[in-house]
Design a protein around this motif. Structure first.
Motif, mmCIF file in Angstrom:
data_model
loop_
_atom_site.group_PDB
_atom_site.id
_atom_site.type_symbol
_atom_site.label_atom_id
_atom_site.label_comp_id
_atom_site.label_asym_id
_atom_site.label_seq_id
_atom_site.Cartn_x
_atom_site.Cartn_y
_atom_site.Cartn_z
ATOM 1 N N SER A 7 64.727 48.279 112.708
ATOM 2 C CA SER A 7 64.026 47.742 113.878
ATOM 3 C C SER A 7 64.288 46.247 113.998
ATOM 4 N N VAL A 8 64.415 45.785 115.245
ATOM 5 C CA VAL A 8 64.587 44.356 115.522
ATOM 6 C C VAL A 8 63.682 44.010 116.697
ATOM 7 N N SER A 9 62.851 42.993 116.498
ATOM 8 C CA SER A 9 61.957 42.539 117.554
ATOM 9 C C SER A 9 62.303 41.095 117.911
ATOM 10 N N HIS A 10 62.632 40.875 119.173
ATOM 11 C CA HIS A 10 62.952 39.535 119.672
ATOM 12 C C HIS A 10 61.792 39.036 120.525
ATOM 13 N N LYS A 11 61.431 37.782 120.338
ATOM 14 C CA LYS A 11 60.370 37.173 121.144
ATOM 15 C C LYS A 11 60.664 35.685 121.251
ATOM 16 N N LYS A 13 58.747 31.976 121.860
ATOM 17 C CA LYS A 13 57.490 31.227 121.958
ATOM 18 C C LYS A 13 57.680 30.113 122.962
ATOM 19 N N GLY A 14 56.803 30.026 123.913
ATOM 20 C CA GLY A 14 56.884 28.971 124.912
ATOM 21 C C GLY A 14 58.153 29.016 125.741
ATOM 22 N N GLY A 15 58.840 30.148 125.725
ATOM 23 C CA GLY A 15 60.052 30.309 126.520
ATOM 24 C C GLY A 15 61.297 29.659 125.945
ATOM 25 N N VAL A 16 61.180 28.959 124.803
ATOM 26 C CA VAL A 16 62.362 28.290 124.241
ATOM 27 C C VAL A 16 62.530 28.469 122.737
ATOM 28 N N LEU A 17 61.481 28.864 122.031
ATOM 29 C CA LEU A 17 61.556 28.953 120.570
ATOM 30 C C LEU A 17 61.686 30.411 120.130
ATOM 31 N N ASP A 18 62.756 30.705 119.386
ATOM 32 C CA ASP A 18 62.985 32.058 118.880
ATOM 33 C C ASP A 18 61.915 32.453 117.872
ATOM 34 N N ASP A 19 61.577 33.744 117.858
ATOM 35 C CA ASP A 19 60.650 34.314 116.887
ATOM 36 C C ASP A 19 61.049 35.770 116.685
ATOM 37 N N ASP A 20 62.126 35.991 115.925
ATOM 38 C CA ASP A 20 62.734 37.310 115.773
ATOM 39 C C ASP A 20 62.494 37.874 114.374
ATOM 40 N N TYR A 21 62.251 39.187 114.317
ATOM 41 C CA TYR A 21 62.052 39.886 113.049
ATOM 42 C C TYR A 21 63.013 41.057 112.984
ATOM 43 N N THR A 22 63.648 41.239 111.816
ATOM 44 C CA THR A 22 64.514 42.379 111.568
ATOM 45 C C THR A 22 63.977 43.110 110.345
ATOM 46 N N LEU A 23 63.725 44.409 110.494
ATOM 47 C CA LEU A 23 63.224 45.246 109.407
ATOM 48 C C LEU A 23 64.369 46.124 108.915
ATOM 49 N N GLU A 32 63.791 35.168 111.711
ATOM 50 C CA GLU A 32 64.626 34.094 112.238
ATOM 51 C C GLU A 32 63.843 33.432 113.359
ATOM 52 N N TYR A 33 63.660 32.110 113.259
ATOM 53 C CA TYR A 33 62.765 31.442 114.194
ATOM 54 C C TYR A 33 63.113 29.968 114.360
ATOM 55 N N ASP A 34 62.495 29.380 115.370
ATOM 56 C CA ASP A 34 62.572 27.946 115.624
ATOM 57 C C ASP A 34 61.154 27.396 115.500
ATOM 58 N N LYS A 35 60.981 26.303 114.751
ATOM 59 C CA LYS A 35 59.674 25.637 114.670
ATOM 60 C C LYS A 35 59.475 24.717 115.859
ATOM 61 N N ASN A 36 60.560 24.042 116.253
ATOM 62 C CA ASN A 36 60.512 23.106 117.374
ATOM 63 C C ASN A 36 61.938 22.874 117.854
ATOM 64 N N THR A 37 62.100 22.050 118.871
ATOM 65 C CA THR A 37 63.429 21.812 119.437
ATOM 66 C C THR A 37 64.118 20.598 118.827
ATOM 67 N N TYR A 38 63.474 19.970 117.844
ATOM 68 C CA TYR A 38 64.055 18.784 117.211
ATOM 69 C C TYR A 38 65.036 19.179 116.117
ATOM 70 N N PRO A 39 65.979 18.285 115.763
ATOM 71 C CA PRO A 39 66.924 18.599 114.689
ATOM 72 C C PRO A 39 66.194 19.028 113.409
ATOM 73 N N GLY A 40 66.674 20.093 112.807
ATOM 74 C CA GLY A 40 66.060 20.626 111.603
ATOM 75 C C GLY A 40 64.961 21.628 111.854
ATOM 76 N N GLY A 41 64.572 21.803 113.097
ATOM 77 C CA GLY A 41 63.490 22.725 113.423
ATOM 78 C C GLY A 41 63.947 24.013 114.059
ATOM 79 N N GLN A 42 65.269 24.212 114.120
ATOM 80 C CA GLN A 42 65.808 25.403 114.779
ATOM 81 C C GLN A 42 66.639 26.233 113.809
ATOM 82 N N ASN A 43 66.792 27.521 114.176
ATOM 83 C CA ASN A 43 67.614 28.465 113.429
ATOM 84 C C ASN A 43 67.204 28.563 111.967
ATOM 85 N N LEU A 44 65.909 28.695 111.735
ATOM 86 C CA LEU A 44 65.360 28.833 110.397
ATOM 87 C C LEU A 44 65.285 30.308 110.031
ATOM 88 N N ARG A 45 65.324 30.605 108.728
ATOM 89 C CA ARG A 45 65.296 31.985 108.253
ATOM 90 C C ARG A 45 64.401 32.090 107.030
#
Length: 79
Positions: A7-11, A13-23, A32-45
């Protein structure tokens, strides 16, 4: 042995921040998610366990599962 995605759920947050889960079939979860749009806050795992998931995320993963994987996802997530 390769893990199978069940299963993969894509969402967004606020229309710009990824919040994806893969089971995976072994019960592991990749967040896989973004905390914010600033450097270092995106494409986290993070690797998570079922116990670390909220009921909302479990529901998202169950709804996102294909019909053939729905029962396996239900058992894996204990829901």
């Amino acid at each position: 042995m390769n893990k199978k995605t069940i299963s993969v759920s894509h969402k967004m947050k606020g229309g710009v921040l990824d919040d994806d889960y893969t089971l995976y079939d072994d019960g592991t979860i990749l967040h896989e998610y973004d905390k914010n749009t600033y450097p270092g806050g995106q494409n986290l795992r993070d690797s998570l366990t079922v116990a670390e998931l909220s009921d909302e995320v479990k529901q998202r993963l169950l709804e996102a599962a294909s019909d053939e994987n729905k029962e396996l996802v239900r058992k894996t997530l204990n829901c």
